[in-house]
Design an enzyme around this catalytic site. Structure first.
Site, mmCIF file in Angstrom:
data_model
loop_
_atom_site.group_PDB
_atom_site.id
_atom_site.type_symbol
_atom_site.label_atom_id
_atom_site.label_comp_id
_atom_site.label_asym_id
_atom_site.label_seq_id
_atom_site.Cartn_x
_atom_site.Cartn_y
_atom_site.Cartn_z
ATOM 1 C CB CYS A 2 20.861 11.796 -2.735
ATOM 2 S SG CYS A 2 22.225 11.504 -1.281
ATOM 3 C CD1 TRP A 74 20.761 16.891 3.044
ATOM 4 C CD2 TRP A 74 21.191 14.661 4.069
ATOM 5 N NE1 TRP A 74 20.658 16.628 4.381
ATOM 6 C CE2 TRP A 74 20.557 15.145 5.066
ATOM 7 C CE3 TRP A 74 21.360 13.267 4.449
ATOM 8 C CZ2 TRP A 74 20.369 15.171 6.224
ATOM 9 C CZ3 TRP A 74 21.072 12.887 5.527
ATOM 10 C CH2 TRP A 74 20.774 13.646 6.638
ATOM 11 C CG ASN A 100 19.312 9.385 -4.770
ATOM 12 O OD1 ASN A 100 20.246 9.915 -4.617
ATOM 13 N ND2 ASN A 100 17.936 9.790 -4.787
ATOM 14 N N GLY A 101 20.887 6.566 -1.594
ATOM 15 C CA GLY A 101 20.629 5.440 -0.495
ATOM 16 C C GLY A 101 21.910 5.396 0.225
ATOM 17 C CD GLU A 488 2.680 20.018 11.692
ATOM 18 O OE1 GLU A 488 3.073 19.102 12.152
ATOM 19 O OE2 GLU A 488 2.852 20.500 10.750
ATOM 20 C CE LYS A 492 5.660 22.217 9.519
ATOM 21 N NZ LYS A 492 4.915 20.878 9.083
ATOM 22 C CE LYS A 608 7.927 17.848 1.137
ATOM 23 N NZ LYS A 608 7.210 18.396 2.138
HETATM 24 O O1 M6R Z 1 6.780 11.983 3.546
HETATM 25 P P1 M6R Z 1 6.501 11.647 5.112
HETATM 26 O O2 M6R Z 1 5.375 12.196 5.240
HETATM 27 O O3 M6R Z 1 6.643 10.269 5.369
HETATM 28 O O4 M6R Z 1 7.415 12.692 5.899
HETATM 29 C C1 M6R Z 1 7.530 12.647 7.389
HETATM 30 C C2 M6R Z 1 8.321 13.550 7.886
HETATM 31 O O5 M6R Z 1 9.665 13.621 7.654
HETATM 32 C C3 M6R Z 1 7.575 14.909 7.542
HETATM 33 O O6 M6R Z 1 6.580 15.024 7.913
HETATM 34 C C4 M6R Z 1 8.471 15.945 8.282
HETATM 35 O O7 M6R Z 1 8.180 16.091 9.793
HETATM 36 C C5 M6R Z 1 8.212 17.437 7.762
HETATM 37 N N1 M6R Z 1 9.542 18.047 7.397
HETATM 38 C C6 M6R Z 1 7.525 18.053 8.859
HETATM 39 O O8 M6R Z 1 7.240 19.595 8.076
#
Ligand code: M6R
Length: 613
Positions: A2, A74, A100-101, A488, A492, A608
């Site tokens: 959110c 969300w 949020n939360g 990775e 992705k 994100k």
């Molecule tokens: O903000 P953070 O680096 O702690 O986030 C960790 C993961 O949620 C983040 O890297 C996630 O895997 C990405 N969407 C990958 O692209």
């Protein structure tokens, strides 16, 4: 997840709030809403789907108030719907709240409020908050100016879980009250205007002057002033921080998507990360750390803990730490680490990596490590984020705001930064030959140009993406330092193209996964370590014999053999090769997702920053 934005000032709030919501879209959401306050009336509009639906909605132009709050939701408690989206109002429409939360004890609070005559219109946990505020407000017999603030504080005292909230009230048309616990919230300052946001990028085009709220802090905002209080409502003072990020860094700058913009920013972001700690012919420099040779000598273990891509960055640097320091390094997934009773003591150094600095599992793992007496270092991209306030030391990656859900430039900056940190520790300890460290440093300094070279020719990757975008399964193989890059690349690809993919250590193939290889399947091989190249090539021959199409990413001079495509990347020391080998693979996922016509910046179901467990 959110997102929150709020405004109080002398301009019409709605355009500022909508602009902020658009900047928060990257966090992931399924509905959006806005409340503004005009004279003594709260207007409230909510829509499911994109912020555009809210923007297009009838009546939005008529919201003329100069104070307002808005939210992207969300869904956690209750499906995505107008009823469940925020802002939520209390039964008497006196208070509007965005949140949020997660309120863990909401069921209990709902029962309490129901028994006291309140009704609920949504399935959310949030709706208890405006009603609790109303409950305390109506019980407060003092009729002084602090009544609104006290009601918010009393309601917050009852909440278990995490929250960042912003509250407006029709009884107080010139103020806003906000608070937070375990969920980020900042206050933006400008003369005669104040902003609140869950994420700095939402307000960066209006102000770079930010107050950071700590857990349980409460702030009371007016257009010309802000008062801060601790959880007992004692007044506290706060320093205004100037955020270095440029407002244009949260724009697409002519690129189709944030993800491709961020991939192309990497020569610059890597240079920024390097320049903060490494200059030619000098020792590495980490003024933010106070780590002595005696302390490093005492260490029996280093843990690197993170989630997702950040965890892959940890895996990519395990080898360089172990090789240069001769100290065992364990890399762990934060959500596992926090529940497995790990062996930690004051001889364990803990590194926590988080782009956002708000990932709930990483924060919980950090709290656990601290409780066991370990020294903690946060590696984060967001100034003042929760992780940076909890850890003993913080090192910033300086990658600039990362908007696309799929992390690209943050990953390369994390790996570069940790590589330099490993060299720094080796210099302090004297654990590696300085000649070797000089070679590594000089190779690191050349990386921005080499990334630029990779990005100067994307046509072959684009063509390959066109050939494979309809596939259902894609495999990534690597050995040694190339295995974390395979992981990775696989993450992705799956997160933005929705193609199932797996990464395997090439030597593991024969122990099971090779059963999945059949005619026409795509296998991507990564080969950057000359010592392991012949072995990985043998594994690739085995999948080709079984009909696989192969894409090879390599800095070795290997024969084309029967590989379908070989992408050559510039040579570098294999210890730091993930910074280069990941780039064509980031491009591959991007172009595959684009061929499929998907929204690469906002992949389904993802957010994100993952601020709940
Ligand atoms: O903000 P953070 O680096 O702690 O986030 C960790 C993961 O949620 C983040 O890297 C996630 O895997 C990405 N969407 C990958 O692209």
């Amino acid at each position: 997840m959110c997102g929150i934005i709020g405004y109080i000032g002398n301009k019409k709030a709605t355009p500022i709030l909508i602009d902020g919501l658009l900047k928060l879209e990257y966090r992931g959401y399924d509905s959006a809403g806005i409340s503004t306050l005009e004279d003594t009336y709260i207007s409230n509009i909510k829509k499911t789907g994109r912020v555009k639906n809210l923007y297009d909605s009838e009546g939005l132009d008529n919201l003329n108030g100069t104070i307002g709050i808005a939210h992207t939701r969300w869904a956690t408690h209750g499906k995505p719907s107008c009823e469940n989206s925020h802002p939520h109002l209390d039964n008497s429409n006196t208070f509007a709240v965005v949140h949020n939360g997660i309120i863990e004890n909401y069921a209990e609070l709902r029962t309490f409020l129901t028994n006291n005559g309140y009704n609920f219109l949504s399935e959310t946990d949030t709706e208890v908050i405006p009603n609790l505020i109303h409950y305390y407000f109506s019980k407060d017999t003092k009729n002084d100016d602090g009544k609104f603030l006290r009601a918010v504080k009393s309601a917050c005292n009852d909440l278990k879980g995490s929250y960042a909230i912003s509250v407006i009230s029709k009884l107080y048309p010139n103020r806003m009250v906000v608070s937070r616990k375990d969920s980020p919230l900042v206050v933006g300052y400008r003369d005669n205007e104040k902003y609140i946001a869950s994420d700095i990028p939402a307000i960066l085009s209006y102000t770079k002057n930010i107050y950071l709220l700590n857990d349980y802090d409460i702030a009371e905002l007016y257009n010309d002033s802000v008062n801060f209080y601790d959880k007992n409502l004692n007044k506290i003072s706060k320093d205004l921080k100037n955020i270095e990020w440029d407002a244009s860094s949260v724009e697409k700058d002519g690129f189709d998507d944030y993800m491709i913009k961020e991939i192309f920013e990497q020569p610059k972001t890597i240079r920024e990360t390097i320049s903060s700690h490494l200059q030619e012919n000098e020792l590495c420099n980490f003024p933010e750390l106070n780590i002595s040779k005696d302390y490093l000598t005492s260490l029996n273990k280093i843990f690197i803990v993170a989630c997702g891509t950040a965890m892959h960055a940890g895996l990519a640097v395990k080898n360089i730490f172990e090789k240069l320091l001769s100290i065992p390094v364990e890399v762990d997934i934060a959500s596992e680490f926090r529940y497995r009773n790990p062996l930690i003591d004051n001889k364990t150094l803990m590194l926590f990596i988080s782009q956002s600095g708000e990932t709930a599992d990483t924060l919980a793992a950090l709290a656990l490590a601290k409780s066991k007496g370990a020294k903690t270092i946060a590696i984060s991209n967001v100034v003042g984020s929760s992780i940076t306030r909890e850890a003993d030391y913080t090192i910033y990656t300086h990658a600039g705001p990362e908007i696309a859900v799929a992390s690209t430039k943050a990953y390369t900056s994390q790996v570069v930064l940790l590589d330099i940190l490993a060299i720094h520790f080796a210099e302090v300890l004297g654990s590696s030959a300085s000649k070797d460290l000089e070679v590594l440093k000089s190779n690191l300094l050349k990386l921005p140009e080499k990334v630029k070279e990779i990005l100067s020719n994307t046509d072959t990757i684009k063509d390959f993406a066109k050939k494979i975008y309809n596939e259902h399964d894609i495999f990534f193989l690597g050995r040694g330092i190339d295995y974390p890059v395979a992981m990775e690349a696989s993450l992705k690809l799956k997160e933005i193209s929705y193609i199932h993919s797996d990464a395997y250590a090439a030597g593991e193939l024969k122990h099971g996964p090779i059963a999945l290889i059949e005619n026409g399947i795509t296998v991507v091989g990564i080969l950057t370590d000359s010592a392991l190249t012949p072995k990985t090539i043998s594994n690739l021959q085995e999948v080709m014999t079984r009909g696989a199409k192969t894409l090879i990413i390599t800095n070795q001079s290997i024969k084309k053999n029967n590989f379908n495509l070989v992408i050559n990347i510039p040579e570098t020391d294999s210890l730091i090769s993930p910074i280069l080998s990941v780039v064509p693979l980031q491009l591959l996922s991007y172009y595959v997702a684009k061929e499929k016509g998907l929204d690469v910046d906002k992949p389904r179901n993802l957010a994100k920053s993952v601020t709940v467990e």
